[in-house]
Every structure is written in C-alpha cells, then in structure tokens.
Design a protein around this motif. Structure first.
Motif, short mmCIF file in Angstrom:
data_model
loop_
_atom_site.label_atom_id
_atom_site.label_comp_id
_atom_site.label_asym_id
_atom_site.label_seq_id
_atom_site.Cartn_x
_atom_site.Cartn_y
_atom_site.Cartn_z
N ILE A 187 43.08 30.79 34.05
CA ILE A 187 41.55 31.05 33.96
C ILE A 187 41.37 30.97 32.52
O ILE A 187 41.77 31.30 31.75
N LEU A 188 40.23 30.16 32.28
CA LEU A 188 39.71 29.59 31.19
C LEU A 188 38.12 30.42 31.17
O LEU A 188 37.39 30.24 31.88
N GLN A 189 37.99 31.32 30.09
CA GLN A 189 36.72 32.11 29.95
C GLN A 189 36.04 31.05 29.41
O GLN A 189 36.06 30.55 28.12
N LEU A 190 34.69 30.52 29.79
CA LEU A 190 33.83 29.56 29.46
C LEU A 190 32.76 30.23 28.49
O LEU A 190 32.36 29.80 27.47
N GLU A 191 32.05 31.34 29.06
CA GLU A 191 30.99 32.07 28.21
C GLU A 191 30.95 33.45 28.58
O GLU A 191 31.24 33.91 29.76
N GLY A 192 30.46 34.37 27.97
CA GLY A 192 30.32 35.60 28.22
C GLY A 192 31.49 36.26 28.11
O GLY A 192 32.50 35.85 27.56
N GLU A 193 31.61 37.50 28.58
CA GLU A 193 32.88 38.21 28.84
C GLU A 193 33.22 38.75 30.12
O GLU A 193 32.33 39.01 30.77
N LYS A 194 34.42 38.90 30.66
CA LYS A 194 34.96 39.29 31.75
C LYS A 194 36.07 40.48 31.59
O LYS A 194 37.21 40.35 30.99
N HIS A 195 35.86 41.49 32.30
CA HIS A 195 36.90 42.55 32.13
C HIS A 195 37.71 42.62 33.26
O HIS A 195 37.42 42.44 34.60
N TRP A 196 39.00 42.32 33.03
CA TRP A 196 39.90 41.89 34.18
C TRP A 196 40.97 43.14 34.19
O TRP A 196 41.18 43.78 33.07
N ARG A 197 41.42 43.39 35.31
CA ARG A 197 42.47 44.49 35.62
C ARG A 197 43.63 43.67 36.68
O ARG A 197 43.36 43.12 37.79
N LEU A 198 44.80 43.76 36.15
CA LEU A 198 45.99 43.10 37.11
C LEU A 198 46.77 44.34 37.63
O LEU A 198 47.31 45.20 36.96
N TYR A 199 47.52 44.04 38.65
CA TYR A 199 48.21 45.02 39.24
C TYR A 199 49.58 44.57 39.72
O TYR A 199 49.62 43.33 40.06
N LYS A 200 50.76 45.56 40.03
CA LYS A 200 51.94 44.97 40.40
C LYS A 200 51.83 44.47 41.56
O LYS A 200 51.16 45.03 42.70
N PRO A 201 52.36 43.21 42.06
CA PRO A 201 52.35 42.52 43.57
C PRO A 201 53.11 43.37 44.30
O PRO A 201 53.77 44.23 44.23
N THR A 202 52.29 43.44 45.52
CA THR A 202 52.89 44.03 46.68
C THR A 202 53.93 42.91 47.54
O THR A 202 54.74 43.24 48.42
N VAL A 203 53.40 41.62 47.33
CA VAL A 203 54.12 40.41 47.65
C VAL A 203 54.47 39.38 46.62
O VAL A 203 53.35 38.91 46.37
#
Length: 472
Positions: A187-203
C-alpha cells in the motif's frame, strides 16, 4: 463504524521496533523510485529496508510499515493518482462496477452504493461528500503511465501478475469491513492520512477473500496512521480495516497486489499433468489399468494405497527429470501481463540493422518478457513465448494495457489468441541454445549449443525477425 482498537498513536511493540530499525538504517532521505531495472525498482519501493531483510523477515510472515518524511517522495506518490484525476477520467467514459465501486462500511458490512451505467462525476462527488462513500477505482494503471511502469517492473521482478486499486475515502468514514485477501499487498499512501488496524490471521496465506466479524478478530496486532510517502506491506490472509480520521479532508492510497494463485500448490496442479504425461511413456506401471469399477466405488482405501505408491514413483521420476513441463501458468502470465512502457520509441519492435550471421554477437531483447517453455501436448518441441504482437508499442499497446487485470466476459481464447500463446516453436534439440541466449548478456551465434552452423544461423534469424534479439 466499528470501534477503534485504541488510540491512533499507539502501535504494537513489534511495529515500533521495525520502524525504529528502518530509521536507523536510513542514512539519508529515500530517493524517488528507480526504474533502471526490476530489481532497482523494488529496492527503491521498500527503501530503506533491504531486499534480503524483506524476504527473510517479512515476506509471507508479517507486516512491514515504512514511515517516511521525504517531501519529494510524498509528492511523487501523490502524482500517481489523486481525487482530482477522477473528473478527467469520468469524461473518458467510466462505468460503475467495471471501473468504479462506491461503498461504505455500515455496522461491519459493506454497503455498495453504485448507480447504473456510466459514472457522472458530479453524482460521484455528491456521494463522496454527502454519503461519505469510498471510491474504489479498479486497475488505475490503465490510465496512469507511472503506475503502468511500476507494475510492469514488479511483474518482471516477481514473475507474477500485479494488479492495483485506488481507494479514496472522505473524513470520518470507512469503506470496507474487516477482511483478508488472497494476495500479497503493498500500500502506497498518496494523499491525506489513513488509520489502519491489522489483526492476526485466522487463515495463514489465504487462498480466497473473506470478511471477518469484529467479535472474532480480537484486538489489533498493529495500529498506525499512514501519511503521504509511507508504505505498508502485509501477507495474504492478514485481517485489516482502515478509515480516514476526522479533520482530514480525504485519504487516497493505491493497493498494489501480487501472487494470487501463485503457490507451490498451484504450481503442482500445473506441473503434475506434464510429469505424468512424460513418466507414463517410460514407466509401464503407470500404464497399467485401474481396478474394475474403481470409479463406481465409495470405499477406495486400497486404491489410495496404490495411488500413494505411484506418487512415490513419480517423485523418483521427478528427481531425474531434466525439464518440468509447466505451461498453463506460464501462458496465463505471458498473455495477461503488462508490456514495457516504451512511449514513442518503437525501434526495438522493428527488425533493423545487420542480419545475424555465424560470426555475429547477439543479445536477447526484453529478457524479462521472454519465457522458454516445454509443453506436454507438443511432442519434442520447445517454445519461446513473448507478449502478443499487438501488445507492443503505440496505440495497440495502450489498448492492451486498458484490459490489464480486468478479466473478460468470455474466457475462451480466440483462434488468433490461442496461436499467440505458443510463440516461436523449435525442435526440443534447440532448448540448450535458447537457454544459452536467455541466460547470457551476449553470445556469439557460432557458440550456440547446436550441431550445425545452419541451425545456429536459422535460430538467430528466427529470433531476430521477431525482434527478440539484436545484433551487437
């Protein structure tokens, strides 16, 4: 919108440590992407992380966040795609569903707000502003030359198709519910800001897309804000969700994805038929009949044991096999990948200069776009495959790019398309010479691994006529 997993400034300890490491390794500000070759492009994309470290510690294992503060890189990323680009693109004739999706995450579910037919920019902007809808733009490399260059180089680097989507999300909104994908994601952030949350995979290393419920995924393992110039990587199967914080006019990022259906399991499905085809010619056991009524039985335990022993025999054949005949994956890749972005320079696509002679020194053009393959259904022959002729250069190339990763309504190839997949076919005895040309920076025609000078000259001339080699 789903509850946040914590304050935006808080990250997992692992992500903090890796960002600290990236800053320590970074002696100076990262440079703009380097298009000299596929290796340099990928290296500059993940800079300052070294490629060796990336594949040792992150690839298919865990997320990587690279936070940057270089204004040059942030400006370059922004030029790849912006919200303002949509107005011009809509005037070219975009369609809901095919080119653009309008959606919003409501109570943990994706709500699609698409209209019918052509996209009207004013209506699109109204949905964006008033309904807080996310705009998902499919395969922007069809319209953006810089993204075409990036993805073409990445396809060469990975040897796998590379697609992309742009996501533009207004403030205080989320486009997609928590989910995981069947692709490796950059993922390349191009403009503005994005709040991300990542979680442990179930698969782990998932083979399909799936939406996950909030009550099943637990707390985030990583949480952070992406800003222009930042890069995020995570493996397929990583559960994720993202929203644009309040106070940010909008967020634009491009998701670049690869390695869909490109696992060892997929390769086995492709290669085993050819291995069985070749092995059965030499091994009479593989040519003996299956038991009577085997296909009608419910209990096949005895036959399963027999099949296990046959697979072990195949494994023995495999260790003594000179060539593994994998054709379908190669054909799909070569027929659907992006051509080089040559601009107005079409000279490499036209035979010219000296004809190759026995004393000539030659080199392969577009090595990353030429694939040598031995096909199970073609007796004693080898092919050197390249992109179809209509994909190279000028208007034809642009038309080809506009179908990249878009799929078709009819998966059955046309007669012309089917013939194109074989490329140039030669006797199997030419295989070593073709490998020699492919693996060498330059080679003399007289040094090719063929018996006669006539064969050597004929091979060189055939490749030269198709613009696959040039005479030095």
């Amino acid at each position: 919108m789903p509850k946040k997993g914590g304050k935006h400034a808080e990250m997992g300890k692992e992500m903090q440590a890796q960002c600290k490491r990236a800053k320590v390794e970074e002696a100076c500000s990262p440079s703009v992407l380097n298009f000299e070759n596929p290796d340099s492009l990928f290296g500059s994309l993940i800079s300052p992380i070294k490629q060796e470290m990336f594949f040792r510690e992150y690839w298919e294992q865990k997320p990587l966040l690279v936070q940057r503060s270089d204004p040059l890189l942030a400006a370059y990323y922004r030029s790849l795609f912006q919200l303002s680009d949509l107005k011009e693109l809509c005037s070219q004739g975009l369609y809901y569903g095919r080119d653009i999706n309008i959606c919003r995450c409501v109570n943990g579910k994706k709500k699609v707000l698409n209209k019918e037919g052509k996209v009207n920019y004013m209506q699109l902007k109204k949905d964006f502003d008033q309904k807080k809808a996310t705009i998902q733009f499919h395969q922007p490399q069809r319209f953006k030359e810089e993204l075409w260059k990036i993805q073409e180089k990445l396809e060469c680097y990975f040897g796998s198709l590379v697609g992309s989507n742009v996501y533009i999300t207004p403030q205080g909104s989320q486009g997609l519910p928590p989910h995981y994908d069947d692709v490796e994601v950059f993922i390349l952030q191009l403009e503005g800001e994005k709040h991300w949350r990542l979680y442990k995979p179930t698969v782990h290393l998932a083979r399909e897309y799936n939406v996950e419920s909030e009550d099943r995924i637990g707390n985030p393992t990583h949480e952070f804000i992406l800003k222009p110039g930042d890069l995020l990587y995570f493996p397929r199967g990583t559960i994720h969700q993202a929203d644009t914080p309040l106070g940010i006019s909008c967020s634009t990022h491009v998701t670049i994805s690869t390695y869909q259906n490109n696992s060892w399991g997929d390769f086995l499905l492709d290669a085993i038929p050819g291995l069985v085809f070749d092995s059965a010619k030499e091994d009479v056991v593989l040519r003996t009949s299956i038991p009577r009524q085997l296909l009608m039985q419910v209990d096949t335990a005895d036959s399963t044991k027999k099949l296990s022993s046959l697979l072990r025999r195949l494994a023995d054949h495999l260790e003594n096999t000179r060539e593994l005949r994998s054709s379908d994956m190669k054909k799909d890749f070569i027929m659907n990948r992006l051509p080089p972005c040559l601009g107005c320079d079409s000279d490499p696509l036209t035979p010219g200069g000296k004809l190759p002679k026995i004393d000539s020194k030659i080199r392969l053009q577009f090595r990353d776009h030429a694939i040598i393959t031995v096909e199970p259904d073609q007796e004693n022959s080898v092919s050197i495959m390249k992109l179809p002729s209509y994909a190279w250069g000028g208007v034809g190339s642009a038309k080809y790019v506009k179908t990249h990763m878009m799929g078709t309504d009819d998966d059955t190839p046309s007669e012309e398309g089917a013939s194109q997949t074989h490329g140039l076919r030669f006797p199997l005895s030419y295989l070593d010479a073709l490998k020699q040309i492919w693996s060498s920076s330059t080679v003399h025609v007289k040094e090719l691994n063929l018996i006669s000078d006539e064969e050597k000259e004929n091979l060189a001339l055939s490749l030269w006529t198709e613009c696959l080699i040039e005479v030095m």
